[in-house]
Design a protein around this motif. Structure first.
Motif, mmCIF file in Angstrom:
data_model
loop_
_atom_site.group_PDB
_atom_site.id
_atom_site.type_symbol
_atom_site.label_atom_id
_atom_site.label_comp_id
_atom_site.label_asym_id
_atom_site.label_seq_id
_atom_site.Cartn_x
_atom_site.Cartn_y
_atom_site.Cartn_z
ATOM 1 N N MET A 97 37.883 -13.560 63.820
ATOM 2 C CA MET A 97 38.752 -12.644 63.072
ATOM 3 C C MET A 97 39.525 -11.723 64.013
ATOM 4 O O MET A 97 40.720 -11.473 63.805
ATOM 5 C CB MET A 97 37.931 -11.816 62.093
ATOM 6 C CG MET A 97 37.388 -12.601 60.941
ATOM 7 S SD MET A 97 36.387 -11.516 59.900
ATOM 8 C CE MET A 97 35.397 -12.707 59.059
ATOM 9 N N LEU A 98 38.858 -11.223 65.047
ATOM 10 C CA LEU A 98 39.524 -10.335 66.002
ATOM 11 C C LEU A 98 40.598 -11.081 66.793
ATOM 12 O O LEU A 98 41.684 -10.550 67.029
ATOM 13 C CB LEU A 98 38.495 -9.707 66.949
ATOM 14 C CG LEU A 98 37.500 -8.750 66.291
ATOM 15 C CD1 LEU A 98 36.453 -8.314 67.297
ATOM 16 C CD2 LEU A 98 38.210 -7.555 65.673
ATOM 17 N N THR A 99 40.303 -12.318 67.175
ATOM 18 C CA THR A 99 41.286 -13.122 67.896
ATOM 19 C C THR A 99 42.502 -13.391 67.013
ATOM 20 O O THR A 99 43.643 -13.294 67.469
ATOM 21 C CB THR A 99 40.653 -14.450 68.364
ATOM 22 O OG1 THR A 99 39.581 -14.150 69.255
ATOM 23 C CG2 THR A 99 41.672 -15.327 69.058
ATOM 24 N N LYS A 100 42.255 -13.704 65.742
ATOM 25 C CA LYS A 100 43.359 -13.934 64.799
ATOM 26 C C LYS A 100 44.232 -12.690 64.679
ATOM 27 O O LYS A 100 45.463 -12.772 64.695
ATOM 28 C CB LYS A 100 42.789 -14.315 63.437
ATOM 29 C CG LYS A 100 43.833 -14.590 62.399
ATOM 30 C CD LYS A 100 43.189 -14.966 61.073
ATOM 31 C CE LYS A 100 44.227 -15.130 59.985
ATOM 32 N NZ LYS A 100 43.611 -15.436 58.689
ATOM 33 N N LYS A 101 43.608 -11.505 64.597
ATOM 34 C CA LYS A 101 44.372 -10.256 64.498
ATOM 35 C C LYS A 101 45.184 -10.018 65.770
ATOM 36 O O LYS A 101 46.348 -9.639 65.706
ATOM 37 C CB LYS A 101 43.451 -9.076 64.245
ATOM 38 C CG LYS A 101 44.225 -7.744 64.324
ATOM 39 C CD LYS A 101 43.654 -6.672 63.513
ATOM 40 C CE LYS A 101 44.360 -5.350 63.588
ATOM 41 N NZ LYS A 101 45.748 -5.313 63.917
ATOM 42 N N ARG A 102 44.566 -10.249 66.929
ATOM 43 C CA ARG A 102 45.288 -10.055 68.197
ATOM 44 C C ARG A 102 46.494 -10.980 68.278
ATOM 45 O O ARG A 102 47.566 -10.568 68.722
ATOM 46 C CB ARG A 102 44.353 -10.297 69.380
ATOM 47 C CG ARG A 102 43.362 -9.191 69.591
ATOM 48 C CD ARG A 102 42.561 -9.429 70.864
ATOM 49 N NE ARG A 102 41.345 -8.651 70.834
ATOM 50 C CZ ARG A 102 40.118 -9.156 70.835
ATOM 51 N NH1 ARG A 102 39.932 -10.448 70.889
ATOM 52 N NH2 ARG A 102 39.072 -8.359 70.803
ATOM 53 N N MET A 103 46.311 -12.236 67.866
ATOM 54 C CA MET A 103 47.428 -13.183 67.901
ATOM 55 C C MET A 103 48.530 -12.757 66.942
ATOM 56 O O MET A 103 49.712 -12.829 67.268
ATOM 57 C CB MET A 103 46.938 -14.593 67.567
ATOM 58 C CG MET A 103 46.083 -15.222 68.644
ATOM 59 S SD MET A 103 46.896 -15.331 70.240
ATOM 60 C CE MET A 103 48.219 -16.454 69.860
ATOM 61 N N LYS A 104 48.155 -12.301 65.751
ATOM 62 C CA LYS A 104 49.143 -11.830 64.781
ATOM 63 C C LYS A 104 49.897 -10.635 65.341
ATOM 64 O O LYS A 104 51.121 -10.568 65.256
ATOM 65 C CB LYS A 104 48.478 -11.465 63.464
ATOM 66 C CG LYS A 104 49.475 -11.025 62.396
ATOM 67 C CD LYS A 104 48.787 -10.675 61.097
ATOM 68 C CE LYS A 104 49.727 -10.276 59.994
ATOM 69 N NZ LYS A 104 50.837 -9.432 60.337
ATOM 70 N N ASP A 105 49.162 -9.681 65.933
ATOM 71 C CA ASP A 105 49.804 -8.512 66.531
ATOM 72 C C ASP A 105 50.744 -8.921 67.658
ATOM 73 O O ASP A 105 51.836 -8.367 67.792
ATOM 74 C CB ASP A 105 48.755 -7.525 67.053
ATOM 75 C CG ASP A 105 48.008 -6.800 65.937
ATOM 76 O OD1 ASP A 105 48.428 -6.900 64.764
ATOM 77 O OD2 ASP A 105 46.998 -6.143 66.242
ATOM 78 N N LEU A 106 50.328 -9.894 68.459
ATOM 79 C CA LEU A 106 51.171 -10.375 69.552
ATOM 80 C C LEU A 106 52.451 -10.999 69.002
ATOM 81 O O LEU A 106 53.544 -10.700 69.466
ATOM 82 C CB LEU A 106 50.401 -11.406 70.383
ATOM 83 C CG LEU A 106 51.157 -12.042 71.534
ATOM 84 C CD1 LEU A 106 51.540 -10.995 72.573
ATOM 85 C CD2 LEU A 106 50.318 -13.133 72.174
ATOM 86 N N LEU A 107 52.309 -11.825 67.982
ATOM 87 C CA LEU A 107 53.475 -12.473 67.397
ATOM 88 C C LEU A 107 54.378 -11.492 66.657
ATOM 89 O O LEU A 107 55.586 -11.696 66.572
ATOM 90 C CB LEU A 107 53.036 -13.594 66.453
ATOM 91 C CG LEU A 107 52.349 -14.779 67.151
ATOM 92 C CD1 LEU A 107 51.789 -15.745 66.124
ATOM 93 C CD2 LEU A 107 53.318 -15.479 68.095
#
Length: 60
Positions: A42-52
């Motif tokens: 979940m944290l990785t998904k959030k980081r990727m979303k924030d990056l994008l």
């Protein structure tokens, strides 16, 4: 509460979160590892979303 890996004090203000962590600590190792994998996912998904979304700047 102490972080077992580093033996450093961790200040937790949220009582409910503190209680949940105490309960998680009672799980067997396989259950803890499964929960940690879910949280990390979940944290990785959030980081990727924030990056994008441009909320995180890439260095380099």
């Amino acid at each position: 509460m102490l972080n077992e890996d580093e033996n450093t004090a961790v200040d937790i203000q949220d009582k409910e979160l503190n209680e949940q962590l105490a309960l998680i600590n009672q799980l067997d190792e396989d259950e803890k590892n499964a929960l940690i994998k879910m949280i990390n996912s979940m944290l990785t998904k959030k980081r990727m979303k924030d990056l994008l979304d441009g909320k995180i700047r890439m260095v380099g």
